[in-house]
Design a protein around this motif. Structure first.
Motif, short mmCIF file in Angstrom:
data_model
loop_
_atom_site.label_atom_id
_atom_site.label_comp_id
_atom_site.label_asym_id
_atom_site.label_seq_id
_atom_site.Cartn_x
_atom_site.Cartn_y
_atom_site.Cartn_z
N ALA A 154 84.00 15.08 29.51
CA ALA A 154 83.13 16.06 30.18
C ALA A 154 82.01 15.36 30.93
O ALA A 154 81.62 15.78 32.02
CB ALA A 154 82.56 17.05 29.16
N GLY A 155 81.48 14.28 30.35
CA GLY A 155 80.43 13.53 31.02
C GLY A 155 80.95 12.75 32.21
O GLY A 155 80.30 12.69 33.26
N LEU A 156 82.11 12.17 32.06
CA LEU A 156 82.69 11.39 33.16
C LEU A 156 82.91 12.27 34.39
O LEU A 156 82.74 11.81 35.52
CB LEU A 156 84.02 10.77 32.72
CG LEU A 156 83.92 9.60 31.73
CD1 LEU A 156 85.31 9.18 31.26
CD2 LEU A 156 83.20 8.41 32.38
N ALA A 157 83.26 13.53 34.16
CA ALA A 157 83.47 14.45 35.29
C ALA A 157 82.18 14.69 36.06
O ALA A 157 82.21 15.05 37.23
CB ALA A 157 84.03 15.78 34.77
N GLN A 158 81.04 14.47 35.40
CA GLN A 158 79.74 14.63 36.04
C GLN A 158 79.14 13.29 36.47
O GLN A 158 78.02 13.24 36.97
CB GLN A 158 78.77 15.34 35.08
CG GLN A 158 79.20 16.72 34.65
CD GLN A 158 79.13 17.74 35.76
OE1 GLN A 158 78.28 17.64 36.64
NE2 GLN A 158 80.02 18.72 35.74
N GLY A 159 79.87 12.22 36.22
CA GLY A 159 79.37 10.90 36.57
C GLY A 159 78.52 10.25 35.50
O GLY A 159 77.85 9.24 35.77
N PHE A 160 78.54 10.78 34.26
CA PHE A 160 77.73 10.23 33.18
C PHE A 160 78.62 9.38 32.27
O PHE A 160 79.63 9.87 31.74
CB PHE A 160 77.07 11.34 32.37
CG PHE A 160 76.23 12.27 33.18
CD1 PHE A 160 75.38 11.80 34.17
CD2 PHE A 160 76.29 13.65 32.97
CE1 PHE A 160 74.59 12.65 34.93
CE2 PHE A 160 75.52 14.52 33.72
CZ PHE A 160 74.67 14.02 34.70
N THR A 161 78.23 8.13 32.05
CA THR A 161 79.06 7.22 31.25
C THR A 161 78.42 6.83 29.94
O THR A 161 79.09 6.28 29.06
CB THR A 161 79.34 5.94 32.06
OG1 THR A 161 78.10 5.31 32.39
CG2 THR A 161 80.10 6.26 33.33
N ASP A 162 77.11 7.10 29.76
CA ASP A 162 76.39 6.58 28.58
C ASP A 162 76.18 7.60 27.48
O ASP A 162 75.65 7.26 26.41
CB ASP A 162 75.01 6.07 29.01
CG ASP A 162 75.07 4.79 29.83
OD1 ASP A 162 76.18 4.36 30.15
OD2 ASP A 162 73.99 4.26 30.15
N ILE A 163 76.53 8.87 27.70
CA ILE A 163 76.14 9.90 26.75
C ILE A 163 77.06 9.90 25.54
O ILE A 163 78.26 10.18 25.63
CB ILE A 163 76.13 11.29 27.43
CG1 ILE A 163 75.11 11.30 28.56
CG2 ILE A 163 75.79 12.38 26.41
CD1 ILE A 163 75.05 12.59 29.34
N ASP A 164 76.49 9.54 24.41
CA ASP A 164 77.17 9.57 23.13
C ASP A 164 76.11 9.62 22.04
O ASP A 164 74.91 9.75 22.33
CB ASP A 164 78.10 8.35 22.96
CG ASP A 164 77.37 7.01 23.10
OD1 ASP A 164 76.12 6.98 23.00
OD2 ASP A 164 78.05 5.99 23.29
N ASP A 165 76.54 9.52 20.78
CA ASP A 165 75.58 9.61 19.68
C ASP A 165 74.60 8.43 19.69
O ASP A 165 73.46 8.57 19.23
CB ASP A 165 76.31 9.65 18.34
CG ASP A 165 77.05 10.96 18.13
OD1 ASP A 165 76.80 11.91 18.90
OD2 ASP A 165 77.88 11.04 17.20
N GLY A 166 75.03 7.31 20.22
CA GLY A 166 74.13 6.17 20.32
C GLY A 166 72.98 6.45 21.27
O GLY A 166 71.82 6.11 20.99
N LEU A 167 73.28 7.08 22.41
CA LEU A 167 72.22 7.43 23.35
C LEU A 167 71.29 8.47 22.73
O LEU A 167 70.06 8.40 22.90
CB LEU A 167 72.81 7.95 24.66
CG LEU A 167 71.78 8.27 25.75
CD1 LEU A 167 71.10 7.00 26.24
CD2 LEU A 167 72.43 9.01 26.92
N LEU A 168 71.86 9.42 22.01
CA LEU A 168 71.04 10.42 21.32
C LEU A 168 70.06 9.75 20.37
O LEU A 168 68.86 10.04 20.38
CB LEU A 168 71.94 11.41 20.56
CG LEU A 168 71.22 12.36 19.59
CD1 LEU A 168 70.29 13.31 20.35
CD2 LEU A 168 72.24 13.14 18.76
N PHE A 169 70.56 8.85 19.53
CA PHE A 169 69.69 8.19 18.55
C PHE A 169 68.63 7.34 19.25
O PHE A 169 67.46 7.34 18.87
CB PHE A 169 70.52 7.33 17.59
CG PHE A 169 69.73 6.84 16.41
CD1 PHE A 169 69.58 7.64 15.28
CD2 PHE A 169 69.13 5.60 16.42
CE1 PHE A 169 68.85 7.20 14.20
CE2 PHE A 169 68.39 5.15 15.33
CZ PHE A 169 68.26 5.96 14.22
N ALA A 170 69.04 6.62 20.29
CA ALA A 170 68.09 5.79 21.02
C ALA A 170 67.00 6.64 21.67
O ALA A 170 65.81 6.27 21.66
CB ALA A 170 68.81 4.97 22.09
N ALA A 171 67.38 7.79 22.24
CA ALA A 171 66.41 8.67 22.87
C ALA A 171 65.44 9.25 21.84
O ALA A 171 64.23 9.36 22.10
CB ALA A 171 67.12 9.78 23.62
#
Length: 454
Positions: A154-171
């Motif tokens: 779903a993210g790739l379709a929008q051009g997003f490659t980094d969104i996962d649980d790791g990005l959530l925790f880092a944010a």
């Protein structure tokens, strides 16, 4: 005292006092005096409110200006906001590198908006997290949003490659390091949705309820748990944005019982308090998360009443009707609604359900001012900005998109008659909307200010 404007013969919603007869004196855009009905106040202009209510302006902490007509949205959408009683908005800004894009967005909004505005940052990459402190301090932004629904394919379709649980925790971890900051999260488990969606499409379903069934309440609740759990490990304040279901709200309540839990705020939307998946609006009411059943509408109102729901945001997206006139799977997501917050709260909450005005304005104004670092907003008190609404609680109007000034040419509420509307909207003491029309002065000199919040 030299007053610019007096609102006389009013019933004023005052903190801890409710509707109180009186008058308000305004000077240099701020509330200078709140006086008894008979007090003699000299001013350049006096408006006789004729016994109508004066409420604080609505703060909409969740709009997507720029998703309709990027070059003119702050002009049209600030107008539709003002017509419905919204006097401040927080819009989402996202780009590959916010350091390079923000100033242009800020300047465009400043030139166009007739109401006050601020921004959230959309976090979609590790670059955003790594530069979060820098961009927050540089641009005065203290709130962000991460989109769990844009994970994986779903993210790739929008051009997003980094969104996962790791990005959530880092944010979350980085948000916790910035005093006063809060991370909002869109909660839907997008990895399970295709498993439920594909059989519905194969069966030929093309109805609003199918949109609910492909992303049911437990997929929202599962993501809410993950966000709250990670927040407890990082100490970050979080906001569950546009929460739609009773099961997800119960998950928040469960995590709040943990005495070590960080602040967990909950925003719901007017459509989750009013529309169901049986609405005749059909694709015009398609949104993420979906509108749900009547039990979830009732659960959202229960949350408003017991304090579990802390703010109301519209999730306003001003696209054209043509993007909706398709089947449920192809129609665009989201719809306009910032100017509908107050009419829906008054119609469904105050009149139909007996929710006190004080509680409605806490979730529609005061709490957003508090959570998002806007101390001059959110209530009728001496020293605060004179963001005020003269409201006729008994006025009935039928929603007509042709009169709403939005770039969007439709509304999921069109044709509905709602009871309770503002007849005058003031932003820092200046009338920008009167009797359902934007004033000529607000058209020629918009005058909205940027809300620096950090």
């Amino acid at each position: 005292m030299n007053l610019d404007l007096v609102l006389a013969n009013a019933r004023i919603l005052l903190p801890q006092r409710g509707l109180t007869p009186g008058q308000i004196g305004i000077s240099q855009g701020r509330i200078a005096v709140i006086a008894e009905p008979g007090a003699q106040l000299a001013a350049d202009e006096t408006v006789d409110c004729q016994g109508l209510c004066v409420l604080p302006g609505v703060i909409d902490p969740h709009v997507h200006f720029g998703f309709g007509s990027p070059e003119t949205d702050f002009e049209t959408e600030s107008r539709t906001a003002a017509l419905g009683g919204t006097t401040s908005v927080l819009s989402f800004h996202r780009s590959r590198d916010i350091r390079e894009s923000f100033q242009a967005a800020h300047d465009r909004a400043l030139a166009q908006s007739c109401i006050d505005f601020g921004f959230h940052f959309g976090l979609t990459s590790h670059l955003h997290v790594e530069t979060l402190k820098e961009i927050s301090e540089r641009f005065g932004v203290s709130s962000y949003k991460l989109y769990m629904m844009y994970k994986g394919a779903a993210g790739l379709a929008q051009g997003f490659t980094d969104i996962d649980d790791g990005l959530l925790f880092a944010a979350l971890r980085e948000t916790a390091r910035i005093p006063g900051a809060i991370l909002g999260v869109h909660c839907e488990n997008v990895e399970v949705i295709p498993l439920l969606r594909d059989p519905l499409r194969a069966a030929g379903r093309d109805d609003l309820r199918a949109w609910n069934e492909q992303s049911p309440d437990f997929l929202e609740a599962e993501n809410v748990h993950r966000v709250c759990y990670f927040a407890s490990k990082t100490g970050a304040a979080v906001n569950i944005v546009h929460l739609s279901s009773g099961e997800a709200l119960d998950e928040v309540r469960r995590h709040r019982r943990n005495r070590n839990a960080p602040p967990i705020h909950v925003e719901t939307c007017p459509h989750y308090l009013f529309l169901t998946d049986e609405s005749p609006a059909g694709t015009y009411a398609k949104v993420n998360p979906p509108v749900r059943g009547q039990a979830d509408v009732d659960a959202m109102w229960e949350g408003v009443l017991d304090g579990s729901v802390t703010t109301i945001g519209s999730d306003h997206v001003p696209r054209k009707r043509s993007t909706k006139d398709k089947d449920i799977w192809a129609a665009s997501n989201g719809f306009p609604g910032t100017g509908m917050i107050l009419p829906i709260l008054l119609h469904e909450g105050y009149h139909r359900r007996g929710v006190p005005l004080e509680r409605l304005m806490e979730v529609a104004s005061a709490n957003s001012a508090r959570h998002y670092n806007m101390p001059s907003k959110g209530g009728i008190e001496v020293g605060k900005d004179a963001d005020l609404l003269v409201v006729d609680l008994d006025l009935e109007k039928t929603v007509d998109p042709a009169t709403l000034e939005s770039y969007a040419d439709y509304s999921p509420y069109e044709g509905m008659t709602l009871k309770g509307w503002p007849v005058r909207t003031l932003v820092r003491g200046r009338t920008v909307a009167l009797d359902g029309k934007i004033t000529d002065e607000a058209r020629s000199r918009p005058g909205g200010r940027y809300l620096r919040r950090l």
